[in-house]
Design a protein around this motif. Structure first.
Motif, PDB file in Angstrom:
ATOM      1  N   ASP A 199       0.807  -1.226   0.000  1.00  0.00           N
ATOM      2  CA  ASP A 199       0.000   0.000   0.000  1.00  0.00           C
ATOM      3  C   ASP A 199       0.841   1.278   0.000  1.00  0.00           C
ATOM      4  O   ASP A 199       0.305   2.379   0.052  1.00  0.00           O
ATOM      5  N   GLY A 200       2.168   1.135  -0.066  1.00  0.00           N
ATOM      6  CA  GLY A 200       3.045   2.300  -0.095  1.00  0.00           C
ATOM      7  C   GLY A 200       3.440   2.822   1.273  1.00  0.00           C
ATOM      8  O   GLY A 200       4.229   3.751   1.380  1.00  0.00           O
ATOM      9  N   THR A 201       2.907   2.244   2.330  1.00  0.00           N
ATOM     10  CA  THR A 201       3.237   2.656   3.695  1.00  0.00           C
ATOM     11  C   THR A 201       4.093   1.573   4.335  1.00  0.00           C
ATOM     12  O   THR A 201       3.732   0.401   4.309  1.00  0.00           O
ATOM     13  N   VAL A 202       5.224   1.993   4.914  1.00  0.00           N
ATOM     14  CA  VAL A 202       6.093   1.033   5.589  1.00  0.00           C
ATOM     15  C   VAL A 202       5.815   1.076   7.082  1.00  0.00           C
ATOM     16  O   VAL A 202       5.458   2.114   7.635  1.00  0.00           O
ATOM     17  N   ASN A 203       5.948  -0.069   7.728  1.00  0.00           N
ATOM     18  CA  ASN A 203       5.689  -0.186   9.158  1.00  0.00           C
ATOM     19  C   ASN A 203       6.667  -1.166   9.787  1.00  0.00           C
ATOM     20  O   ASN A 203       7.113  -2.102   9.133  1.00  0.00           O
ATOM     21  N   ILE A 204       6.949  -0.959  11.075  1.00  0.00           N
ATOM     22  CA  ILE A 204       7.668  -1.974  11.845  1.00  0.00           C
ATOM     23  C   ILE A 204       6.673  -2.789  12.668  1.00  0.00           C
ATOM     24  O   ILE A 204       6.922  -3.935  12.990  1.00  0.00           O
ATOM     25  N   ASP A 205       5.535  -2.167  13.017  1.00  0.00           N
ATOM     26  CA  ASP A 205       4.477  -2.859  13.752  1.00  0.00           C
ATOM     27  C   ASP A 205       3.607  -3.585  12.728  1.00  0.00           C
ATOM     28  O   ASP A 205       2.809  -2.969  12.027  1.00  0.00           O
ATOM     29  N   LEU A 206       3.777  -4.877  12.635  1.00  0.00           N
ATOM     30  CA  LEU A 206       3.046  -5.656  11.639  1.00  0.00           C
ATOM     31  C   LEU A 206       1.725  -6.185  12.168  1.00  0.00           C
ATOM     32  O   LEU A 206       0.884  -6.628  11.386  1.00  0.00           O
ATOM     33  N   TYR A 207       1.535  -6.122  13.466  1.00  0.00           N
ATOM     34  CA  TYR A 207       0.319  -6.661  14.082  1.00  0.00           C
ATOM     35  C   TYR A 207      -0.790  -5.613  14.169  1.00  0.00           C
ATOM     36  O   TYR A 207      -1.943  -5.907  13.880  1.00  0.00           O
ATOM     37  N   ASN A 208      -0.466  -4.406  14.586  1.00  0.00           N
ATOM     38  CA  ASN A 208      -1.474  -3.361  14.793  1.00  0.00           C
ATOM     39  C   ASN A 208      -1.661  -2.473  13.568  1.00  0.00           C
ATOM     40  O   ASN A 208      -2.198  -1.368  13.680  1.00  0.00           O
ATOM     41  N   THR A 209      -1.205  -2.926  12.422  1.00  0.00           N
ATOM     42  CA  THR A 209      -1.394  -2.201  11.170  1.00  0.00           C
ATOM     43  C   THR A 209      -2.048  -3.161  10.187  1.00  0.00           C
ATOM     44  O   THR A 209      -2.378  -4.290  10.527  1.00  0.00           O
ATOM     45  N   ASN A 210      -2.172  -2.715   8.951  1.00  0.00           N
ATOM     46  CA  ASN A 210      -2.771  -3.568   7.917  1.00  0.00           C
ATOM     47  C   ASN A 210      -1.734  -4.328   7.100  1.00  0.00           C
ATOM     48  O   ASN A 210      -2.048  -4.862   6.048  1.00  0.00           O
ATOM     49  N   GLU A 211      -0.488  -4.382   7.577  1.00  0.00           N
ATOM     50  CA  GLU A 211       0.558  -5.097   6.840  1.00  0.00           C
ATOM     51  C   GLU A 211       0.253  -6.591   6.733  1.00  0.00           C
ATOM     52  O   GLU A 211       0.549  -7.221   5.726  1.00  0.00           O
ATOM     53  N   ILE A 212      -0.311  -7.163   7.772  1.00  0.00           N
ATOM     54  CA  ILE A 212      -0.684  -8.577   7.773  1.00  0.00           C
ATOM     55  C   ILE A 212      -2.204  -8.661   7.880  1.00  0.00           C
ATOM     56  O   ILE A 212      -2.810  -7.980   8.713  1.00  0.00           O
ATOM     57  N   ARG A 213      -2.811  -9.486   7.045  1.00  0.00           N
ATOM     58  CA  ARG A 213      -4.271  -9.621   7.071  1.00  0.00           C
ATOM     59  C   ARG A 213      -4.749 -10.114   8.436  1.00  0.00           C
ATOM     60  O   ARG A 213      -4.096 -10.933   9.085  1.00  0.00           O
ATOM     61  N   GLN A 214      -5.889  -9.609   8.866  1.00  0.00           N
ATOM     62  CA  GLN A 214      -6.449  -9.942  10.179  1.00  0.00           C
ATOM     63  C   GLN A 214      -6.655 -11.444  10.344  1.00  0.00           C
ATOM     64  O   GLN A 214      -6.429 -11.992  11.418  1.00  0.00           O
ATOM     65  N   CYS A 215      -7.041 -12.134   9.279  1.00  0.00           N
ATOM     66  CA  CYS A 215      -7.279 -13.572   9.377  1.00  0.00           C
ATOM     67  C   CYS A 215      -5.994 -14.341   9.676  1.00  0.00           C
ATOM     68  O   CYS A 215      -6.046 -15.431  10.251  1.00  0.00           O
ATOM     69  N   LEU A 216      -4.828 -13.796   9.338  1.00  0.00           N
ATOM     70  CA  LEU A 216      -3.557 -14.432   9.686  1.00  0.00           C
ATOM     71  C   LEU A 216      -3.170 -14.125  11.130  1.00  0.00           C
ATOM     72  O   LEU A 216      -2.632 -14.976  11.832  1.00  0.00           O
TER      73      LEU A 216
END
Length: 162
Positions: free
Chosen positions: A55-72
């Motif tokens: 999505d063009g946004t980088v994050n270190i927090d992969l859990y509280n962002t949309n980097e990883i799908r909620q179902c995972l």
């Protein structure tokens, strides 16, 4: 009769020092058995900001962002005693209530075997090693080298016992 000030000062101090300060940490020699059970994600961090979902946004927090799908993030991780003749234990990731569509809810997503090396390293047959960073009765923190967003990263998984 005047109350003795010593009693009022000494009694709270006695209570303070007699309380058990055990932080429920697991000793290294008990880690193999204490690992067994069901664990759920509490946090997932990368040591470097990544854009996994594109999505063009980088994050270190992969859990509280949309980097990883909620179902995972909803998946459950199980460590269990393996067959005695093989010397390895079982590692399973199961879908929880939120299915990602590829696997039915509550079914196995991944299955592997592992062994605990020097009470510190989880060595798997089919995935990269994980290192135990912190371990208590209800909390487990593991680190794993990975390659995400075209770069080498270290992922820190924090689990809570469920």
């Amino acid at each position: 009769m005047k109350p003795n000030i010593f009693i009022f000062l000494a009694f709270p101090m006695l209570l303070f020092f007699s309380c058990n300060s055990d932080d429920d940490s697991v000793t290294e020699s008990d880690r193999k058995q204490a690992l067994f059970g069901q664990w759920e994600y509490e946090a997932i961090y990368s040591n470097t900001a990544v854009d996994i979902n594109g999505d063009g946004t980088v994050n270190i927090d992969l859990y509280n962002t949309n980097e990883i799908r909620q179902c995972l993030k909803d998946n459950l991780t199980f460590f269990s005693d393996g067959p005695a003749d093989e010397g390895k234990d079982s590692y399973t990731i199961n879908e929880n209530g939120l299915s990602c569509g590829d696997v039915a809810a509550f079914a196995n997503v991944e299955k592997d075997q592992y062994e605990l090396i020097n009470n510190e390293i989880l060595r798997f047959d089919n995935r990269d090693d994980m290192t135990i960073i912190e371990f208590s009765q209800n909390r487990l923190v593991l680190e794993q080298d990975d390659f995400l967003d075209n770069q080498d990263v270290v992922i820190t998984y924090t689990f809570k016992r469920s």
